[in-house]
Design a protein around this motif. Structure first.
Motif, PDB file in Angstrom:
ATOM      1  N   ASP A  72     -85.078  37.808  17.438  1.00 34.20           N
ATOM      2  CA  ASP A  72     -85.673  38.894  18.223  1.00 34.20           C
ATOM      3  C   ASP A  72     -86.454  39.860  17.335  1.00 34.20           C
ATOM      4  OD1 ASP A  72     -84.650  37.870  20.558  1.00 34.20           O
ATOM      5  OD2 ASP A  72     -83.037  39.351  20.746  1.00 34.20           O
ATOM      6  N   ILE A  73     -85.868  40.258  16.207  1.00 35.92           N
ATOM      7  CA  ILE A  73     -86.526  41.202  15.300  1.00 35.92           C
ATOM      8  C   ILE A  73     -87.815  40.595  14.758  1.00 35.92           C
ATOM      9  CG2 ILE A  73     -86.332  42.331  13.037  1.00 35.92           C
ATOM     10  CD1 ILE A  73     -83.269  42.612  13.760  1.00 35.92           C
ATOM     11  N   LYS A  74     -87.736  39.355  14.323  1.00 39.31           N
ATOM     12  CA  LYS A  74     -88.912  38.675  13.773  1.00 39.31           C
ATOM     13  C   LYS A  74     -90.004  38.522  14.830  1.00 39.31           C
ATOM     14  CE  LYS A  74     -90.196  34.521  11.326  1.00 39.31           C
ATOM     15  NZ  LYS A  74     -89.893  33.155  11.094  1.00 39.31           N
ATOM     16  N   ALA A  75     -89.645  38.079  16.027  1.00 35.89           N
ATOM     17  CA  ALA A  75     -90.621  37.882  17.103  1.00 35.89           C
ATOM     18  C   ALA A  75     -91.256  39.199  17.536  1.00 35.89           C
ATOM     19  CB  ALA A  75     -89.959  37.188  18.295  1.00 35.89           C
ATOM     20  N   THR A  76     -90.455  40.253  17.632  1.00 38.29           N
ATOM     21  CA  THR A  76     -90.990  41.563  18.007  1.00 38.29           C
ATOM     22  C   THR A  76     -92.006  42.038  16.978  1.00 38.29           C
ATOM     23  OG1 THR A  76     -88.965  42.160  19.176  1.00 38.29           O
ATOM     24  CG2 THR A  76     -90.397  43.970  18.495  1.00 38.29           C
ATOM     25  N   GLY A  77     -91.661  41.914  15.701  1.00 34.69           N
ATOM     26  CA  GLY A  77     -92.583  42.308  14.638  1.00 34.69           C
ATOM     27  C   GLY A  77     -93.878  41.529  14.683  1.00 34.69           C
ATOM     28  N   GLU A  78     -93.790  40.235  14.887  1.00 36.50           N
ATOM     29  CA  GLU A  78     -94.992  39.400  14.940  1.00 36.50           C
ATOM     30  C   GLU A  78     -95.857  39.741  16.155  1.00 36.50           C
ATOM     31  OE1 GLU A  78     -93.300  35.492  14.680  1.00 36.50           O
ATOM     32  OE2 GLU A  78     -92.943  35.687  12.519  1.00 36.50           O
ATOM     33  N   LEU A  79     -95.230  39.996  17.295  1.00 38.47           N
ATOM     34  CA  LEU A  79     -95.970  40.380  18.498  1.00 38.47           C
ATOM     35  C   LEU A  79     -96.725  41.690  18.271  1.00 38.47           C
ATOM     36  CD1 LEU A  79     -96.538  39.876  21.568  1.00 38.47           C
ATOM     37  CD2 LEU A  79     -94.532  41.297  22.006  1.00 38.47           C
ATOM     38  N   ILE A  80     -96.051  42.668  17.698  1.00 42.89           N
ATOM     39  CA  ILE A  80     -96.678  43.963  17.428  1.00 42.89           C
ATOM     40  C   ILE A  80     -97.801  43.808  16.412  1.00 42.89           C
ATOM     41  CG2 ILE A  80     -96.288  46.236  16.379  1.00 42.89           C
ATOM     42  CD1 ILE A  80     -93.477  46.138  17.766  1.00 42.89           C
ATOM     43  N   ALA A  81     -97.560  43.041  15.349  1.00 40.18           N
ATOM     44  CA  ALA A  81     -98.567  42.864  14.301  1.00 40.18           C
ATOM     45  C   ALA A  81     -99.837  42.184  14.824  1.00 40.18           C
ATOM     46  CB  ALA A  81     -97.978  42.064  13.142  1.00 40.18           C
ATOM     47  N   ARG A  82     -99.708  41.343  15.832  1.00 39.86           N
ATOM     48  CA  ARG A  82    -100.875  40.672  16.421  1.00 39.86           C
ATOM     49  C   ARG A  82    -101.614  41.552  17.426  1.00 39.86           C
ATOM     50  NH1 ARG A  82     -97.224  36.261  16.781  1.00 39.86           N
ATOM     51  NH2 ARG A  82     -96.995  36.702  18.998  1.00 39.86           N
ATOM     52  N   SER A  83    -101.037  42.678  17.777  1.00 43.90           N
ATOM     53  CA  SER A  83    -101.670  43.558  18.770  1.00 43.90           C
ATOM     54  C   SER A  83    -102.831  44.318  18.138  1.00 43.90           C
ATOM     55  CB  SER A  83    -100.645  44.549  19.332  1.00 43.90           C
ATOM     56  OG  SER A  83    -100.404  45.592  18.402  1.00 43.90           O
ATOM     57  N   ASP A  84    -103.617  44.967  18.971  1.00 44.06           N
ATOM     58  CA  ASP A  84    -104.716  45.784  18.458  1.00 44.06           C
ATOM     59  C   ASP A  84    -104.331  47.266  18.392  1.00 44.06           C
ATOM     60  OD1 ASP A  84    -104.677  46.348  21.154  1.00 44.06           O
ATOM     61  OD2 ASP A  84    -106.837  46.123  21.450  1.00 44.06           O
ATOM     62  N   LEU A  85    -103.044  47.543  18.483  1.00 49.17           N
ATOM     63  CA  LEU A  85    -102.555  48.918  18.415  1.00 49.17           C
ATOM     64  C   LEU A  85    -102.569  49.450  16.982  1.00 49.17           C
ATOM     65  CD1 LEU A  85     -99.452  48.493  20.737  1.00 49.17           C
ATOM     66  CD2 LEU A  85    -101.618  49.628  21.314  1.00 49.17           C
TER      67      LEU A  85
END
Length: 119
Positions: A45-58
């Protein structure tokens, strides 16, 4: 966030998420390996959340933390990258709170995942 036109996201994370600026650090790798073996779902969960956020344009910042202690802010913080700085294994909740609030206007760690710990 897009609908509300919010650009800034500050998220707490752990060493399970690796930043491209990290070097090799045996202690953090060993702790991540232990977490991965004991609570694999939490690690994933931690790894996936980080990767999702890192791929965002935020304008995101992932603040990677060690074990929290119920103490007020000391003002004595190490901030940086695993393998490039030495980090202790504890962080006072008061110091975490101050660091998070400071990130609202501090742009040094936009689109990065610094590690923090007390020294």
């Amino acid at each position: 966030m897009k609908q509300s036109e919010v650009r800034r996201l500050i998220q707490i994370s752990t060493a399970s998420y690796r930043d491209l600026k990290d070097g090799f650090d045996l202690k953090s790798h060993a702790l991540v390996w232990l977490v991965k073996m004991v609570v694999r779902n939490a690690y994933e969960d931690i790894k996936a959340t980080g990767e999702l956020i890192a791929r965002s344009d935020l304008d995101w910042t992932l603040v990677r933390i060690p074990n929290l202690k119920d103490e007020p802010a000391s003002g004595k913080l190490d901030v940086g990258w695993y393998g490039k700085a030495k980090f202790r294994t504890t962080l006072f909740r008061g110091d975490l709170a101050k660091f998070l609030v400071d990130q609202v206007t501090d742009t040094r760690f936009v689109r990065a995942a610094p590690a923090i710990a007390n020294h």
